[in-house]
Scaffold this active site. Structure first.
Site, PDB file in Angstrom:
ATOM      1  N   ILE A  15      36.517  40.292  47.428  1.00 52.56           N
ATOM      2  CA  ILE A  15      36.443  38.413  47.497  1.00 52.56           C
ATOM      3  C   ILE A  15      38.619  38.821  47.498  1.00 52.56           C
ATOM      4  CG2 ILE A  15      34.819  37.441  46.428  1.00 52.56           C
ATOM      5  CD1 ILE A  15      36.214  37.458  44.272  1.00 52.56           C
ATOM      6  N   GLY A  16      39.038  39.500  48.101  1.00 53.74           N
ATOM      7  CA  GLY A  16      40.169  40.102  47.066  1.00 53.74           C
ATOM      8  C   GLY A  16      40.720  41.264  47.630  1.00 53.74           C
ATOM      9  N   PHE A  20      47.760  45.870  42.995  1.00 52.54           N
ATOM     10  CA  PHE A  20      47.207  46.269  42.916  1.00 52.54           C
ATOM     11  C   PHE A  20      46.264  47.500  42.802  1.00 52.54           C
ATOM     12  CE2 PHE A  20      45.281  42.716  42.821  1.00 52.54           C
ATOM     13  CZ  PHE A  20      43.616  42.503  42.564  1.00 52.54           C
ATOM     14  N   GLY A  21      45.078  46.722  43.908  1.00 48.92           N
ATOM     15  CA  GLY A  21      43.724  47.638  44.105  1.00 48.92           C
ATOM     16  C   GLY A  21      42.853  46.192  44.254  1.00 48.92           C
ATOM     17  N   GLU A  22      41.914  46.521  44.383  1.00 50.03           N
ATOM     18  CA  GLU A  22      40.732  45.599  44.701  1.00 50.03           C
ATOM     19  C   GLU A  22      39.921  44.590  43.673  1.00 50.03           C
ATOM     20  OE1 GLU A  22      38.251  48.346  47.233  1.00 50.03           O
ATOM     21  OE2 GLU A  22      40.001  48.045  48.357  1.00 50.03           O
ATOM     22  N   LEU A  23      39.569  43.677  44.340  1.00 49.69           N
ATOM     23  CA  LEU A  23      38.471  42.089  43.626  1.00 49.69           C
ATOM     24  C   LEU A  23      37.737  42.070  43.791  1.00 49.69           C
ATOM     25  CD1 LEU A  23      39.388  41.004  40.939  1.00 49.69           C
ATOM     26  CD2 LEU A  23      40.054  38.544  42.382  1.00 49.69           C
ATOM     27  N   LYS A  38      38.371  43.798  38.998  1.00 52.97           N
ATOM     28  CA  LYS A  38      39.075  44.288  39.459  1.00 52.97           C
ATOM     29  C   LYS A  38      39.201  46.005  39.728  1.00 52.97           C
ATOM     30  CE  LYS A  38      43.115  41.494  38.861  1.00 52.97           C
ATOM     31  NZ  LYS A  38      44.838  41.604  38.008  1.00 52.97           N
ATOM     32  N   ASP A 128      56.162  35.600  33.429  1.00 56.95           N
ATOM     33  CA  ASP A 128      56.081  34.919  35.081  1.00 56.95           C
ATOM     34  C   ASP A 128      54.719  33.843  35.333  1.00 56.95           C
ATOM     35  OD1 ASP A 128      56.418  35.595  38.085  1.00 56.95           O
ATOM     36  OD2 ASP A 128      54.505  36.988  38.060  1.00 56.95           O
TER      37      ASP A 128
END
Length: 463
Positions: A15-16, A20-23, A38, A128
């Site tokens: 889904i994303g 950082f990597g993939e979700l 994640k 942040d």
């Protein structure tokens, strides 16, 4: 072939993705609860998932902190499994035509200050603060604000000794320039005051629709940051908050009056906005702007008049970077709701693209227990249309260092260090007036104010 993480979580569709990597969407095979998974390659040059998982563990139990369900290594990936959450405030801001009402901003402000305060009590700065890093929950938690993305978080004091980190200058800008505090622009080490000042900019962004330092053109990232810094310092808070309640001016004056190691009076800041909320005659019903928008969309859909509200497919795709007009952002973001390389990018015509996905998530009216300690697990009435919105930020390897930052303002140790207000006066000659008179009314004496601290409907008791 099905992939099962930790012997418990089935890996679903992607889904994303981000730096950082993939979700991935996932599901607990024992309880059928949907989760967010994640994945980060163990070969990543700048691994951060392990660090972020430690932060999740340290913050567990706080209201509005996603529940860490599992962390470990599976094959060639570091894997973190956490709560599946709803849309970010940036997505909802776009959904609501890039303006929030005063009522919605005040209801959000109370929860957001609580989230920042909780992180501070646990010894960490977020560093942040931005709309993308505050998400709404799903289902019974749809009115609860969550704070995410601890990739830039930093420990500012020892929990046992309470020793504060030392004051330093010549620091690179860490965070998102649009919402960074004045001191952060000046290269000063961040402390609690800076998270709160950044939150103030977020609130004004919601009210105004934009900030005066958006859209500045520059040749390089460093020049861009310098222009934002200059514009921010030359914009008096009275101008920034013009035509809005003076409580927002008081908020900024207070944050900028704090010294480096000062503990903020969070109760005072919340009381500013709570008193304003009551004075405006608002009801604490947790009906946000997007709740009303969602109800109207559903009504129009039922009557067949939906042509202006339906956006494209909910499947996430990356928007081409050609129109990325906000280079003041340098954190990777995963956003399955909006088709963009960086949310909050000021594409004013894009808000309708969020509607069809968000409509399916927004209940007409939901009240939840916002201030009770969150349970170690939460139940969800799962819908296959639910998505995760989780982001991960890391400092840019090319963060500019201003060669003129050294000894910007000579300081001495201890309480004699200048506050942000004094720095602004010294740097720009701006006149600032104090508006820090605290209201005498005690929050506990007013039953309406007490409802900010405990909602009448507990999500955990609802079946």
């Amino acid at each position: 072939m099905e992939h099962v993480i930790g012997g418990k979580f089935k890996l679903g569709r992607k889904i994303g993705s981000g730096s950082f990597g993939e979700l991935y969407l996932g599901v607990n095979i024992q309880s059928s609860e949907e989760v967010a998974i994640k994945l980060e390659s163990v070969k990543s040059r700048h691994p951060q998932l392990h660090y972020e998982s430690k932060l999740y563990m340290l913050l567990q139990g706080g209201t509005g902190i996603p529940h860490l369900k599992w962390f470990g290594v599976e094959g060639e990936y570091n894997v973190m499994v956490i709560d599946l959450l709803g849309p970010s405030l940036e997505d909802l801001f776009n959904y609501c035509n890039r303006k929030f009402s005063l009522k919605t901003v005040l209801m959000l402000a109370d929860q957001m200050i609580n989230r920042v305060e909780y992180m501070h009590t646990r010894g960490f700065l977020h560093r942040d603060i931005k709309p993308d890093n505050f998400l709404m929950g799903l289902g019974r938690k749809a009115s609860q604000v969550y704070v995410i993305d601890y990739g830039l978080a930093k420990k500012y004091r020892d929990l046992q000794t309470h020793k504060h980190i030392p004051y330093r200058e010549n620091k690179n800008l860490t965070g998102t320039a649009r919402y960074a505090s004045v001191n952060t622009h000046l290269g000063v080490e961040q402390s609690r005051r800076d998270d709160l000042e950044s939150l103030g900019y977020v609130l004004m962004y919601f009210l105004r629709g934009s900030l005066p330092w958006q859209g500045l053109k520059a040749g390089t990232k460093k020049q861009k940051y310098d222009k934002i810094s200059e514009k921010k310092m030359l914009t008096p808070v009275e101008v920034l908050c013009k035509s809005y309640p003076t409580e927002f001016i008081s908020y900024f004056h207070y944050c900028r009056s704090l010294r480096f190691e000062d503990k903020p009076d969070y109760s005072y800041l919340k009381r500013l906005f709570r008193d304003l909320f009551i004075r405006e005659g608002y009801q604490l019903d947790y009906i946000f702007d997007w709740t009303k928008q969602g109800s109207e969309s559903n009504r129009l859909r039922s009557s067949g008049r939906t042509s202006g509200l339906v956006g494209p497919s909910a499947e996430r795709t990356e928007r081409a970077a050609a129109r990325q007009d906000v280079p003041d952002r340098f954190s990777g973001t995963v956003d399955p709701f909006a088709r963009r390389t960086g949310s909050g990018s000021g594409h004013y015509g894009e808000h309708t693209k969020h509607r069809n996905i968000l409509d399916s998530l927004l209940a007409p009216k939901t009240a939840v227990d916002l201030d009770k300690r969150r349970p170690t697990s939460s139940s969800r009435n799962g819908s296959t249309s639910r998505k995760a919105l989780l982001s991960s930020s890391r400092p840019s390897s090319g963060d500019p260092i201003d060669p003129n930052r050294s000894n910007l303002i000579p300081t001495s140790s201890g309480s004699s260090r200048p506050s942000t207000m004094q720095r602004l006066h010294q740097s720009t000659g701006l006149e600032t007036r104090s508006s820090l008179t605290k209201t005498a009314r005690n929050v506990h004496d007013d039953p309406t104010l007490r409802t900010f601290e405990r909602l009448s409907i507990s999500a955990d008791r609802r079946k």
